[in-house]
Design a protein around this motif. Sequence first.
Motif, PDB file in Angstrom:
ATOM      1  N   LEU A   1       1.042  -1.260   0.538  1.00 43.77           N
ATOM      2  CA  LEU A   1      -0.046   0.040  -0.083  1.00 43.77           C
ATOM      3  C   LEU A   1       0.571   1.221   0.038  1.00 43.77           C
ATOM      4  CD1 LEU A   1      -2.887   0.976   0.580  1.00 43.77           C
ATOM      5  CD2 LEU A   1      -2.569   0.927   2.750  1.00 43.77           C
ATOM      6  N   ILE A   2       1.629   1.302   1.129  1.00 48.09           N
ATOM      7  CA  ILE A   2       2.486   2.926   0.756  1.00 48.09           C
ATOM      8  C   ILE A   2       4.098   2.670  -0.441  1.00 48.09           C
ATOM      9  CG2 ILE A   2       4.781   3.170   1.982  1.00 48.09           C
ATOM     10  CD1 ILE A   2       3.925   2.036   4.787  1.00 48.09           C
ATOM     11  N   GLY A   3       4.077   1.582  -0.786  1.00 51.14           N
ATOM     12  CA  GLY A   3       5.207   1.322  -1.835  1.00 51.14           C
ATOM     13  C   GLY A   3       3.647   2.146  -3.137  1.00 51.14           C
ATOM     14  N   ALA A   4       2.947   1.636  -3.346  1.00 50.45           N
ATOM     15  CA  ALA A   4       1.837   2.080  -4.451  1.00 50.45           C
ATOM     16  C   ALA A   4       1.815   3.286  -4.605  1.00 50.45           C
ATOM     17  CB  ALA A   4       0.780   0.921  -4.011  1.00 50.45           C
ATOM     18  N   LEU A   5       1.208   3.494  -3.878  1.00 42.39           N
ATOM     19  CA  LEU A   5       0.973   5.403  -2.658  1.00 42.39           C
ATOM     20  C   LEU A   5       2.028   6.262  -3.543  1.00 42.39           C
ATOM     21  CD1 LEU A   5      -1.731   5.113   0.512  1.00 42.39           C
ATOM     22  CD2 LEU A   5      -2.302   6.259  -1.744  1.00 42.39           C
ATOM     23  N   THR A   6       2.820   6.225  -2.898  1.00 43.04           N
ATOM     24  CA  THR A   6       4.487   6.866  -3.039  1.00 43.04           C
ATOM     25  C   THR A   6       4.474   6.294  -4.851  1.00 43.04           C
ATOM     26  OG1 THR A   6       5.011   6.467  -1.077  1.00 43.04           O
ATOM     27  CG2 THR A   6       6.591   7.054  -2.644  1.00 43.04           C
ATOM     28  N   ILE A   7       4.380   5.781  -4.899  1.00 49.00           N
ATOM     29  CA  ILE A   7       5.411   5.552  -6.763  1.00 49.00           C
ATOM     30  C   ILE A   7       4.283   5.587  -7.761  1.00 49.00           C
ATOM     31  CG2 ILE A   7       5.719   3.727  -8.551  1.00 49.00           C
ATOM     32  CD1 ILE A   7       7.007   2.317  -6.689  1.00 49.00           C
ATOM     33  N   GLY A   8       2.695   5.723  -7.274  1.00 49.20           N
ATOM     34  CA  GLY A   8       1.940   6.016  -7.988  1.00 49.20           C
ATOM     35  C   GLY A   8       2.185   7.414  -8.149  1.00 49.20           C
ATOM     36  N   GLY A   9       1.743   8.226  -7.002  1.00 48.11           N
ATOM     37  CA  GLY A   9       1.851   9.778  -6.507  1.00 48.11           C
ATOM     38  C   GLY A   9       2.640  10.776  -6.740  1.00 48.11           C
ATOM     39  N   LYS A  10       3.907   9.499  -6.739  1.00 49.65           N
ATOM     40  CA  LYS A  10       5.036  10.505  -7.002  1.00 49.65           C
ATOM     41  C   LYS A  10       5.030  10.794  -9.180  1.00 49.65           C
ATOM     42  CE  LYS A  10       7.782  10.371  -3.802  1.00 49.65           C
ATOM     43  NZ  LYS A  10       9.076   9.967  -2.834  1.00 49.65           N
ATOM     44  N   ALA A  11       4.978   9.719  -9.659  1.00 54.73           N
ATOM     45  CA  ALA A  11       4.540   9.350 -10.982  1.00 54.73           C
ATOM     46  C   ALA A  11       3.190  10.415 -11.892  1.00 54.73           C
ATOM     47  CB  ALA A  11       4.147   7.802 -11.545  1.00 54.73           C
ATOM     48  N   LEU A  12       2.097  10.099 -11.237  1.00 60.40           N
ATOM     49  CA  LEU A  12       0.677  11.427 -11.561  1.00 60.40           C
ATOM     50  C   LEU A  12       1.653  12.974 -11.320  1.00 60.40           C
ATOM     51  CD1 LEU A  12      -2.236   9.963  -9.944  1.00 60.40           C
ATOM     52  CD2 LEU A  12      -1.627  10.006 -12.757  1.00 60.40           C
ATOM     53  N   GLY A  13       2.270  13.317 -11.101  1.00 60.36           N
ATOM     54  CA  GLY A  13       2.910  14.412  -9.935  1.00 60.36           C
ATOM     55  C   GLY A  13       4.039  15.127 -11.092  1.00 60.36           C
ATOM     56  N   LYS A  14       4.928  13.242 -11.509  1.00 57.01           N
ATOM     57  CA  LYS A  14       6.087  14.594 -12.069  1.00 57.01           C
ATOM     58  C   LYS A  14       5.373  14.982 -13.895  1.00 57.01           C
ATOM     59  CE  LYS A  14       9.615  11.195 -10.543  1.00 57.01           C
ATOM     60  NZ  LYS A  14       9.762  11.931  -9.360  1.00 57.01           N
ATOM     61  N   GLY A  15       4.074  14.151 -13.873  1.00 58.78           N
ATOM     62  CA  GLY A  15       3.685  15.005 -14.881  1.00 58.78           C
ATOM     63  C   GLY A  15       2.578  15.891 -14.654  1.00 58.78           C
TER      64      GLY A  15
END
Length: 188
Positions: free
Chosen positions: A149-163
Amino acid sequence: MGNSKKKYKKNASNKSNTKWIFTIIIWSMIFCGSISFISDMLLKRVDLLVAFIILIFIVFAGIISDIIGVAVTVAKETPFHAMASNKIQEAKIAVRLIRNAEKVSSVCNDVVGDICGIVSGSIGILISSKVSNIVDVNITIITTMIGVLIGALTIGGKALGKGYAINNSNIIVRKVSKAIHFVKKGRC
């Protein structure tokens, strides 16, 4: 003569870079230790819902910090020079951030982002132990699920955030500059 000037500039740049790296390592140790200690002390005394809220807050702090680091790296100075000529105070701050993009990005993406990742992992372990006291499930399964859960939120959030940061860099830098200006103005 010209060659010795280049060597001097290169040596001065290397000394400055070495000093920056040493400074960032020391501050990272202080921040990471402080945040980890405080979160551990707080989480031992709170219930499960509050622990999850703190975890989500830390994950989002890492994502927002990453967005700021990327935005500063890709933002353009030109619109902020125009604002500065119109006496808009935060424009000067924005130009300074952009000109120091390497350092700002290092602090936001590496220091804050990594500290949030480390602390969120520690919080995940504490939450796992709280959950295992409530539910009769193997601690390994609980820890794995929380880690996922932590990994998915962090990685997914950062991927969305970079764009988002790349497409809205100047807007983000202006908002960050306004916030910095507000804090500086409040302290004076």
